[in-house]
Design a protein around this motif. Structure first.
Motif, PDB file in Angstrom:
ATOM      1  N   MET A 154       0.826  -1.197   0.000  1.00  0.00           N
ATOM      2  CA  MET A 154       0.000   0.000   0.000  1.00  0.00           C
ATOM      3  C   MET A 154       0.869   1.260   0.000  1.00  0.00           C
ATOM      4  O   MET A 154       0.587   2.228  -0.704  1.00  0.00           O
ATOM      5  CB  MET A 154      -0.926  -0.016   1.222  1.00  0.00           C
ATOM      6  CG  MET A 154      -1.908   1.126   1.246  1.00  0.00           C
ATOM      7  SD  MET A 154      -3.088   1.014  -0.137  1.00  0.00           S
ATOM      8  CE  MET A 154      -4.034   2.504   0.116  1.00  0.00           C
ATOM      9  N   GLN A 155       1.954   1.226   0.829  1.00  0.00           N
ATOM     10  CA  GLN A 155       2.858   2.372   0.907  1.00  0.00           C
ATOM     11  C   GLN A 155       3.547   2.618  -0.436  1.00  0.00           C
ATOM     12  O   GLN A 155       3.763   3.766  -0.832  1.00  0.00           O
ATOM     13  CB  GLN A 155       3.893   2.139   2.015  1.00  0.00           C
ATOM     14  CG  GLN A 155       3.295   2.176   3.411  1.00  0.00           C
ATOM     15  CD  GLN A 155       4.358   1.931   4.478  1.00  0.00           C
ATOM     16  OE1 GLN A 155       5.460   1.473   4.170  1.00  0.00           O
ATOM     17  NE2 GLN A 155       4.015   2.223   5.727  1.00  0.00           N
ATOM     18  N   GLN A 156       3.868   1.514  -1.145  1.00  0.00           N
ATOM     19  CA  GLN A 156       4.509   1.659  -2.448  1.00  0.00           C
ATOM     20  C   GLN A 156       3.577   2.312  -3.464  1.00  0.00           C
ATOM     21  O   GLN A 156       4.013   3.115  -4.302  1.00  0.00           O
ATOM     22  CB  GLN A 156       4.959   0.289  -2.956  1.00  0.00           C
ATOM     23  CG  GLN A 156       6.105  -0.307  -2.151  1.00  0.00           C
ATOM     24  CD  GLN A 156       6.529  -1.667  -2.684  1.00  0.00           C
ATOM     25  OE1 GLN A 156       5.838  -2.268  -3.481  1.00  0.00           O
ATOM     26  NE2 GLN A 156       7.687  -2.144  -2.203  1.00  0.00           N
ATOM     27  N   ILE A 157       2.299   1.978  -3.386  1.00  0.00           N
ATOM     28  CA  ILE A 157       1.313   2.581  -4.297  1.00  0.00           C
ATOM     29  C   ILE A 157       1.202   4.079  -4.024  1.00  0.00           C
ATOM     30  O   ILE A 157       1.180   4.906  -4.960  1.00  0.00           O
ATOM     31  CB  ILE A 157      -0.055   1.903  -4.139  1.00  0.00           C
ATOM     32  CG1 ILE A 157       0.025   0.438  -4.578  1.00  0.00           C
ATOM     33  CG2 ILE A 157      -1.125   2.634  -4.958  1.00  0.00           C
ATOM     34  CD1 ILE A 157      -1.250  -0.336  -4.333  1.00  0.00           C
ATOM     35  N   ILE A 158       1.125   4.442  -2.732  1.00  0.00           N
ATOM     36  CA  ILE A 158       1.030   5.860  -2.359  1.00  0.00           C
ATOM     37  C   ILE A 158       2.282   6.604  -2.817  1.00  0.00           C
ATOM     38  O   ILE A 158       2.209   7.725  -3.350  1.00  0.00           O
ATOM     39  CB  ILE A 158       0.816   6.005  -0.842  1.00  0.00           C
ATOM     40  CG1 ILE A 158      -0.541   5.390  -0.438  1.00  0.00           C
ATOM     41  CG2 ILE A 158       0.881   7.475  -0.434  1.00  0.00           C
ATOM     42  CD1 ILE A 158      -0.771   5.351   1.050  1.00  0.00           C
ATOM     43  N   TYR A 159       3.428   5.970  -2.607  1.00  0.00           N
ATOM     44  CA  TYR A 159       4.693   6.590  -3.018  1.00  0.00           C
ATOM     45  C   TYR A 159       4.737   6.804  -4.530  1.00  0.00           C
ATOM     46  O   TYR A 159       5.181   7.852  -5.006  1.00  0.00           O
ATOM     47  CB  TYR A 159       5.861   5.705  -2.570  1.00  0.00           C
ATOM     48  CG  TYR A 159       7.208   6.212  -3.038  1.00  0.00           C
ATOM     49  CD1 TYR A 159       7.806   7.322  -2.439  1.00  0.00           C
ATOM     50  CD2 TYR A 159       7.886   5.578  -4.085  1.00  0.00           C
ATOM     51  CE1 TYR A 159       9.028   7.783  -2.888  1.00  0.00           C
ATOM     52  CE2 TYR A 159       9.102   6.038  -4.542  1.00  0.00           C
ATOM     53  CZ  TYR A 159       9.679   7.139  -3.941  1.00  0.00           C
ATOM     54  OH  TYR A 159      10.894   7.608  -4.397  1.00  0.00           O
TER      55      TYR A 159
END
Length: 277
Positions: free
Chosen positions: A1-6
């Motif tokens: 999820m953090q990678q998508i936001i990033y």
């Protein structure tokens, strides 16, 4: 999820640009008739090209079956020729005068629907090849449908499997006729309705196109009688007809134009008008 936001944060400007570009294109197409027509034409051309390529792939894998069909058709034609005395002796086929009333073109089915209430086909030929609306579409097994609309390179056909596409049909070797319709239930069957109870018929009799049709030549095969009912409202026969054609497996077709269609329509309309005075 953090990678998508990033990823979204990192590419936010690019994504925003693409979003605004898409919105501007949609608004431009919707607000300008010229751009809208160009978009529609491009979409139609792209769809036609896509259907052609898909059909080419399917046809490649079906070459053996197609060759077998062609061999069977050649055998049937040879049998007809060998049983005609004038053909055997002279090496020429005597063409009946009625055939001079029709022109025949060839096309290939590149899209075919058969599981809806109103089914259509797409052909790889259009107005540039002389195809226009209200032309009959047949193949070596019988009736397929009627040309509906055309562009320069493509044509759509109203299938015989269409709940609102009646056509004239009759019992072969008989003058009793009715209307060919489809009840939308089974792709292997159509119905011949409004046949008078005086007609002599039985299971297995052939059903063909009738002489009353403005579009089809007479005696084009449709199918064979499977079941016979009586319509309680009209007291006439309703006949379930098993199609000769496999409407789920169509390849090459013939487009037939009745060159005297308009003349026939005019004279019959004049007669009907005279009787109503």
């Amino acid at each position: 999820m953090q990678q998508i936001i990033y990823f979204l944060i990192k590419n936010s400007y690019r994504l925003l640009f693409l979003l605004l570009l898409s919105i501007s294109l949609v608004l431009t197409i919707q607000s300008h008739s010229y751009h809208r027509s160009e978009y529609i034409n491009s979409a139609n051309s792209l769809s036609g090209y896509t259907y052609t390529q898909i059909s080419n792939i399917k046809e490649y894998f079906g070459l053996r079956a197609k060759n077998e069909e062609l061999a069977q058709e050649n055998a049937r034609l040879k049998q007809i020729l060998f049983n005609k005395k004038d053909t055997v002796l002279n090496g020429k086929i005597k063409v009946p005068n009625i055939l001079s009333d029709f022109t025949v073109l060839q096309a290939r089915v590149i899209k075919n629907s058969y599981d809806k209430q109103e089914n259509f086909l797409t052909l790889d030929r259009g107005s540039l090849k002389g195809i226009h609306s209200d032309m009959a579409v047949i193949n070596d097994r019988g009736v397929v449908g009627i040309v509906d609309k055309t562009t320069k390179n493509f044509a759509t056909v109203i299938s015989i499997l269409h709940t609102n596409n009646p056509m004239n049909g009759k019992i072969k070797n008989s003058n009793h006729f009715g209307s060919i319709t489809w009840d939308g239930k089974n792709a292997g069957y159509v119905q011949l309705i409004d046949v008078p109870k005086l007609a002599t018929l039985k299971k297995g009799d052939s059903i063909v196109t009738g002489a009353q049709s403005y579009i089809f030549p007479e005696n084009i095969p449709i199918g064979k009688i499977d079941k016979i009912f009586i319509d309680k409202n009209t007291n006439k026969f309703v006949i379930n007809v098993r199609l000769f054609n496999d409407m789920t497996n169509l390849g090459y077709v013939y487009i037939v134009e009745n060159k005297k269609k308009r003349e026939k329509e005019i004279v019959e309309a004049a007669s009907e008008k005279g009787t109503t005075k």
